[in-house]
Every structure is written in C-alpha cells, then in structure tokens.
Design an enzyme around this catalytic site. Structure first.
Site, PDB file in Angstrom:
ATOM      1  N   ASP A 213       0.845  -1.112  -0.127  1.00  0.00           N
ATOM      2  CA  ASP A 213       0.159   0.108   0.128  1.00  0.00           C
ATOM      3  C   ASP A 213       0.945   1.150   0.106  1.00  0.00           C
ATOM      4  OD1 ASP A 213      -2.310   1.316   0.058  1.00  0.00           O
ATOM      5  OD2 ASP A 213      -3.052   0.410   2.006  1.00  0.00           O
TER       6      ASP A 213
ATOM      7  N   ASP B 201     -10.643   2.134  -3.642  1.00  0.00           N
ATOM      8  CA  ASP B 201     -11.362   1.811  -2.250  1.00  0.00           C
ATOM      9  C   ASP B 201     -12.820   1.782  -2.134  1.00  0.00           C
ATOM     10  OD1 ASP B 201      -8.941   1.322  -0.876  1.00  0.00           O
ATOM     11  OD2 ASP B 201      -9.050   3.423   0.053  1.00  0.00           O
TER      12      ASP B 201
END
Ligand code: DGJ
Length: 691
Positions: A444, A512
């Site tokens: 990430d 997301d």
C-alpha cells in the site's frame, strides 16, 4: 518486427504487427515521418519532404519533432529543457550514429559534451516503446526531459479521451474536444495519482467503440508526470510526455547517464475497444510478471474488521473464507507495531504481540491448513511520527530545511533515495518473507508526497525520481529473492496504477470504493487502459460507506467477477444462506476465470449513457458475458445487449442451460439474458461454440 535503415535518406522504418513507424534525420532534427498503417519500403523516401514551407511567425510543431526542443522556431512547451554552465540553453541536434539490436533502435545525437539517444522498440502487439537518455560529459542543468513526443496524423478535428477522478472515484472516462493550445494532464503528487492517469487516446471525433482510428499512449512511470497535448492553430497535434512535474530542476553530473521512463504508443483502426484490447494484450504479454497464471480468489480482512486485526478475530474468518471457496486469505492493515489505528505504527514492522501472541505462524498455518494461500498488508514507504522508526530516524523522511513536515493520514514519506532507507526496507521485507510462509503481499501507499527533498542536499529534486526507481528496484529484488510471492499494488485505491508499476506487481487495487453500483463505471474506465487480469474487485457489505446504496449479493458478486474476484465483507455477519450463495458465485467465477482473466475483452455499451451494459470476454471457443442493469425506468429505452463479432452461421451452447443458439439469432435478437429486477440487476452468460 523489422527495422530498415536507408543510409542515403537517413530514415529508419520500424514495421510489424500491421504498422509502420518512420523516423528521419533530414536536417539534423529527428522527425517522425509516419506512424500508422504499414507502408511499403518504397514509399519511405517520399515521406522526407517538408509538409510545407514555414514562415517567420510559424513554429515547427508541424515538423513532427521526436522531442521538441528550445532552439530555433519551436514555440510550444519543449519536451527537453537544458541549461549549460555558460548560460546557453537547449540541445542542438547533430546526428552521430545508430544501433539496431533486434527489435530495438537507438539514434544518437551530440551537442557540446552531451550525447542524447532516442530509443525505440516495436512489439508484436503493435505497441511502440520510446524513451531517451542523455550521457553528460559535462554538468548540465535539466528542467524538463520527456521520454518522447508523438505526432498525430493531420486531421480536420481532434478529440481527447482521458481518465480522471479522485480517491474512491477513480477511472472516470472523459471524452472532450481537444482545445487549440496546450492541454496539460499530470500529477504533481509524487505518485501516478487518483486524479489523473497517464493513459490518453486521441481520435478525430468520429471513432466509436468498434470503429475508427484511435491513437493512444501511456507512460510507464509511478511518480509525478506530465503529458502535454499540443494542438496548433494550423491544426497539427503532438503529444509530449515524461516524468516529473513543472518546476523541477536537477543537474546531470559529468559522466552520468540519465534515462527517462518508457512512453508507449499504439494506434488501432478498431475504435476505442480495439485500442484497449491492444493495451490489454501488451500489458499481459510483456509487462505484468505473471499474467499467464490464474489469479486466486482472495479474502481481504480490511472492510471486515478494519484495524481490529488479531489472531483471535482472524481465525473464524479463515474458516468462513475457505468455506465459501476463497483461495487466498489476506490480513490487511493493523497486524504490526502499535498499529491500533492510522495514528501510529507505520515503520515498526514486527507483529503486535498482544494481537498475535505466538507470532504470525499460527494464523499462517491455519490459512494453509484450510487450503488457502496467505497474504499480508504492508506500507513500506511510509512512517508515522508515532513509531519507533521515526523516533530513531527523524531524518529519513522527505523534508526541506526550515519547512514544516506535512502529515497526511498522520504519516510521512520515507526518502527511498537514501541507500540506508532502501536497505532497511529490503532488510525487513526480505526477513518477513523469509521467516514466514507468505504467498502474497499487498503493498500500500497512502499519501502523496510533500516537501520532497533532503535538507542540505544541493540537488534535492532528484529525490522525486530516486524514490520511484528505488521502489521499482526494491520490488524487483524481493521478487527475485522470493519468486513464488505475488504482489498486489495499492495506493489508497488506485493512486499508483501505470505500466511502470505493472512490471513489478501481479495485480492492482482498483479503488477503495467497493460499492458495486459505482464499480460498473469504475471498471469501465479502468478497462480503457488496463486488463481484467490486473483488476482487483471485492464483494463487500452494503449499504456501502460510500453512497449507502444496497444491491443484491448476486449483483455484487457478478460485478466483481468481471476482474480478479475477492471477498472483502465481514463473513462472520453473513447468514448461512448468504454463505451458501457466495459459495455458488465463487464456484461459477472459477469456471469463468480462464475466459475473464485471459480472454479478449469487448465492452458492450457505455454505463455513462446506457442502463444496460456488459463486458464480453472471448477465449478460444468460449464466450463469457457479464451484463449489468443500472437504474432504469420504463421511459428509458432498453435495447437488447448484442454480442460482439459472432458469425451468423456459428452455433453456441449456453453452458449453464444447455440451450443452443444460432449466431445470427444472437446478433439479431440480442443475448438471452434473464433479468429479475428493474435496477441494479446482473446476468452472466457462458457460451461455447458448437464445433
Ligand atoms: C488503503 C487501501 O486501499 C485499503 O484497501 C486498505 O488496505 C487501507 N489502505 C488500510 O490502511
């Protein structure tokens, strides 16, 4: 692929995959003479004549410069901007020599103590890679060094397609008339960005999904970038693109060679769909490291538990994930340091002993015992000020003397351009992967860069480039040391998806925003440039946190089945019936997977305008169509969804019902899709050609 050199005319003709690209060095300046359908060798010399005489107020944009410079009558924003120690600017092109190495061509030019080389490589997919390098014999200051400039055919009109968005709203396709002047797309964020992707397509305003000529380009760079599309008043268009944002400045040291990232281009005469398919094929065949493998169905713990990660809470999810048919279990954020929230812990990459009293081993064993692979989340480029790492090394973050260090999500960016930082990252990652039976890493990257630089460094803007190169090198080193480990690229969703990072990751996190209704559009945009094999898609709980929409489990699974399917909901809250239903959807996906992940993709309709759209994947004698109905009401016309490219006299069997159809019937009446609801409905059709 072939490269033919005409010594008398000083032209190079790259050809293959039905295409020709011709570059010539008539007056010293390297110029693109042709880019498009294949031309016979005999036609090449005639390309070298000037299009028309220039006049004193004109600029040379129409001359097709391979890198637009600063010298002479060139008034558009340059691709290359140099300043020499004596104050002189620019690069005065003097052709030196060329080198042909298989499918690769290098043309070298000199000016003063510099050697500038233009590199070309034409692939079997019709994609042309271009990049450039400068070998500096003496110091020279650089303020812009693009990888390549592309010249488009002279058309009456131009239209630009590009992808823009925001966090949780990436991949919005924009199609706009190209303004006369300069259109700038880019990122000043240090990463590729949610807001703009370097992929573009240009047509003359008449191309459709299936017809017309489309030129398209994409930049293999995961840091700040700039793409400038220049349309002159005389109607010529060229595109220049490269790494870095406006305002950066760095100095090449004597003896140094600076190489730009690759800027790739292609042209298709099969409309926007054809251009996308060429990108998909190219990325799968030549860029993604393991595209030929089936990507497993994964479970990810993030939306199920957020930061409440512990052995105790994960173990029941392991059983449930295995029960519904997941093949990989990924523990997301919260397993390490004092990471109880996003306030602390980044940088302290050891398991949290309160949450994993016996280390990660028992959880990994349970996952493997349940027949799944084990994956783990990391964010190696970041540090929270509240961490042991930052307390020990406050100087390891990007920072500027006397300037506040901006925190975003309570974190700062580590400066990977410092060898000790990159070594530290390799050390703990290599150990984590070596000490534990980890199969998959979700990597990430949750904030853009600010105050990039190093206090006291006299060439601080290099840090922008060094960071990206160091991330690539680190991933490459880890992959070589742990060849069985797969990596998912993630950046708070899709802030780092480009052909550069795709060389080092096996799939990416698309957004997301996991709301299935929004995903129909998000995935449509993603598919313009990137293949389904790379597109991570989770089924999560609804109402979603994004827009509080509720859709059926079936709709959510079928939307996510258009990419690399995953489950991200809290399975412990799902009823027995929901778990059984999930198992059925996952089992269907496993049958679809070879066609979806490795097939050729055709978009059927545009979800921006059509309430009924689909994605058709074709592989060998199999076709899979995933169709989606978004809000519909009776006064909105609903035409049937028709397949793409089916012969009228072919016959097809529905693999689920056994019914057989003529191609002619499918083309005339549309696909036999069964709908249950007016809105947010979906259907999957699996057809096999009758031999
Ligand atoms: C952002 C990612 O996109 C999410 O999937 C999740 O991993 C969080 N970061 C964790 O902090």
């Amino acid at each position: 692929m072939s490269i033919r050199f005409d010594e008398a005319a000083l032209t190079w003709h790259l050809s293959g995959a039905g295409l020709s690209y011709v570059v010539g060095v008539g007056d010293g300046l390297p110029r693109q003479l042709h880019w498009g359908p294949a031309i016979p060798e005999g036609a090449v010399p005639a390309l070298t004549r000037e299009w028309r005489e220039g006049y004193s107020f004109d600029d040379r944009l129409h001359t097709g410069a391979e890198l637009l410079g600063e010298l002479g009558p060139q008034f558009a924003t340059p691709s290359l901007q140099l300043r020499h120690p004596d104050g002189a600017k620019g690069f005065d092109w003097h052709y030196r020599d060329h080198e042909i190495d298989g499918d690769a061509l290098a043309l070298s030019f000199t000016d003063r103590d510099l050697v500038l080389t233009l590199h070309y490589r034409l692939w079997d997919t019709g994609v042309l890679d271009r990049w450039a390098s400068i070998e500096a014999g003496a110091a020279v200051e650089v303020t812009r060094f693009d990888s390549a400039a592309w010249t488009l055919p002279h058309w009456a009109d131009y239209r630009l397609s590009h992808l823009s968005g925001e966090w949780a709203g990436e991949w919005q396709l924009r199609r706009v008339p190209l303004a006369v002047g300069e259109t700038v797309l880019g990122s000043r964020r240090g990463n590729t960005s949610h807001q703009a992707n370097p992929w573009i397509a240009v047509d003359d305003g008449t191309a459709t999904e299936t017809t017309g000529t489309v030129y398209s380009a994409n930049l293999a760079w995961s840091g700040s970038w700039r793409v400038q599309i220049r349309r002159s008043a005389q109607g010529r268009v060229s595109v220049t693109g490269g790494a870095g944002q406006e305002g950066l400045r760095w100095t090449l040291r004597p003896g140094e060679t600076w190489t730009t990232p690759v800027y790739s281009g292609l042209c298709s005469d099969e409309g926007f769909g054809g251009a996308s398919r060429a990108w998909h094929e190219h990325l799968r065949r030549h860029v993604l490291p393991t595209a030929e493998e089936d990507a497993p169905v994964l479970f990810n713990s993030w939306e199920a538990v957020f930061f409440e990660v512990s052995e105790e809470k994960q173990l029941p999810l392991v059983d449930l994930a295995a029960r519904v048919g997941c093949e990989q279990f990924v523990v997301d954020d919260g397993w390490f340091g004092r990471r109880l929230s996003d306030d602390a812990g980044l940088g302290d990459w050891w398991h949290n002993p309160d949450r994993f009293p016996n280390g990660l081993g028992p959880l990994i064993d349970a996952v493997h015992k349940a027949g799944m692979k084990f994956g783990i989340w990391v964010e190696p480029e970041m540090v929270n000020p509240d961490s042991d790492l930052y307390r020990a090394h406050p100087d390891w973050v990007h920072s500027q003397a006397g300037r506040e260090r901006t925190q975003l999500r309570q974190q700062m960016v580590l400066d990977y351009g410092r060898p000790e930082v990159a070594d530290w990252a390799f050390g703990w990652l290599d150990k984590l992967l070596g000490d534990n039976a980890i199969d998959f890493v979700k990597w990430d990257h949750n904030r853009p860069f600010t105050e990039v630089g190093r206090a006291g460094d006299d060439d601080p803007d290099r840090a922008y480039f060094e960071h990206v190169e160091a991330v690539y090198a680190l991933k490459d080193r880890l992959r070589r040391n742990h060849p069985d480990v797969r990596i998912e690229g993630c950046a708070g969703g899709a802030a780092r998806v480009d052909p550069g990072i795709l060389r080092y990751v096996d799939q990416v996190w698309t957004s997301d925003n996991t709301d299935a209704g929004d995903r129909v559009n998000i995935q449509y945009g993603f598919s313009q440039a990137y293949p389904a094999r790379a597109m991570g898609a989770w089924v999560t709980d609804e109402p979603s946190g994004f827009n509080h929409r509720t859709t059926s489990l079936r709709f959510r699974f079928q939307v996510a089945s258009a990419g690399v399917l995953a489950v991200g909901g809290d399975l412990s809250e799902w009823s027995e019936a929901e778990l059984d239903e999930a198992a059925e959807h996952i089992s269907l996906y496993k049958r679809l997977r070879p066609v979806v992940q490795h097939g050729v993709q055709h978009r059927l309709g545009d979800p921006e305008s059509d309430p009924l759209t689909g994605v058709q994947y074709v592989r060998g004698d199999q076709i899979a169509v995933l169709a989606f109905k978004t809000p519909w009401h009776c006064n909105r016309p609903l035409a049937p969804l028709r397949p793409f490219g089916i012969d009228a006299d072919s016959r097809w069997t529905d693999e689920d019902t056994g019914e057989t159809y003529w191609g002619a019937t499918l083309n005339a009446l549309g696909l036999p899709l069964r709908w249950a609801k007016a809105d947010w409905d979906s259907a999957i059709l699996r057809l096999r050609k009758v031999q």
